[in-house]
Design a protein around this motif. Structure first.
Motif: not given
Length: 352
Positions: A92, A94-95, A97-99, A101, A297
């Motif tokens: 989660k 890692r997921q 961190a893709e969107t 910052d 989130h």
């Protein structure tokens, strides 16, 4: 075409053969691992109510307890539930961190604290259930580590609830005191759990749970007060409200199974491996955390205008500092009480 199909079938067959060899390889890697024992063969302090078998023998080498991760015993499910949860939380992170910052957006730091604290509590719990059976001192030490993990997760819950979930009217009343009180309650929770385990060494498990449940319950009531208010002001336009409701429902359910061993009591001796209330507690707590991360989130994305107005620019850094302080103080509490435990065990050993 037929050749390609046959090659793929051959690869699948080889993979299945390799998977079938895993149990044999584990057995060969640990040929001398002792079997489990009954409750009458371990000290009273290690026994769980209504769990009669599946205990690992004490005073084995560390290799045995690490390899017992793949052995059938009464802590196997407790270890794997939070070990797998830790991997899910890592995925989660890692997921996200893709969107998100996390490095440059200070408003994302409370969300990062929640995910990191979730990783820590699940990892500490898995370690406690896996390695806490070596000796009485190790049992105390690893479960004190578990309590540190729980306390810092309580702080992580508090910071996201205050930062993202609070509304403007409630912020006016608790803005200056919410996080200091949450920090104090997290440390008090760690102290209550550690001190209760130390002082109630020879008393029933129910007595020790009072020291665990009461301070943790106070912390939860305070930390979740902003979420409860959100639920009271239910709005169809609130995207995160369903997940906030889910985390509260999951938490109340897991608190019930933590406090009352109903499954073991209903089926004594039949939950030695699977079906213990604590295992259900682990699963429900992991679900609670996932709902909490998802709700936070969604709030981070949808309520940015509100929380960026309510919270000053320096608050995220302050909350990170308070998190580090909470972690340090809780670790210090655990270390000091562990010294008392060692002294107590030395006195008991000398008196024999």
């Amino acid at each position: 075409m037929a050749t390609i199909v046959m090659e793929r079938i051959g690869r699948v067959f080889i993979s299945l053969q390799q998977i079938r060899q895993v149990p044999r390889m584990l057995t060969e890697a640990a040929p001398s691992m002792p079997g489990t024992v009954r409750d009458t063969e371990v000290p009273r302090y290690f026994r769980e109510h209504y769990v009669h078998a599946g205990y690992r023998p004490l005073e084995q080498n560390w290799r045995y307890y690490f390899l017992s991760l793949f052995q059938r015993h009464n802590e196997t499910i407790n270890v794997w539930t939070h070990l797998l949860a830790c991997l899910v939380f890592l995925a989660k992170l890692r997921q996200l961190a893709e969107t998100v910052d996390f490095l440059n957006d200070r408003h994302s730091w409370p969300l990062l604290i929640l995910v990191v604290s979730s990783l820590i509590y699940s990892g500490c719990s898995a370690a406690a259930h896996l390695l806490g059976g070596k000796s009485e001192l190790c049992h105390h030490g690893f479960f004190f580590l578990d309590y540190v993990g729980v306390a810092q997760y309580q702080y992580g819950s508090a910071v996201v609830h205050f930062y993202y979930a609070v509304d403007e009217s409630m912020h006016r009343y608790v803005g200056g005191v919410f996080m200091p009180v949450a920090t104090l309650l997290s440390c008090l929770s760690c102290f209550g759990c550690c001190y209760g385990k130390y002082r109630c060494h020879s008393r029933p498990t129910s007595v020790r749970k009072v020291f665990q449940v009461v301070p943790s319950g106070l912390a939860y009531l305070w930390d979740s007060s902003t979420v409860v208010r959100r639920l009271a002001l239910w709005s169809a336009d609130d995207l995160a409200i369903v997940y906030h409701f889910g985390q509260v429902a999951f938490f109340l359910s897991c608190a019930f199974f933590f406090t009352f061993p109903v499954l073991e009591r209903c089926f004594p001796g039949r939950c030695d491996f699977l079906g213990q209330s604590h295992q259900v507690f682990h699963v429900l707590l992991s679900c609670c955390t996932l709902c909490q991360i998802h709700a936070s989130h969604l709030d981070y994305v949808a309520r940015r205008e509100l929380y960026s107005r309510l919270h000053q620019g320096g608050e995220p850094a302050l909350f990170v500092g308070l998190y580090a302080a909470t972690l340090f103080v809780c670790a210090l509490i655990a270390a000091l009480i562990l010294r008392k435990v060692k002294h107590m065990l030395d006195l008991i050993a000398k008196s024999k």
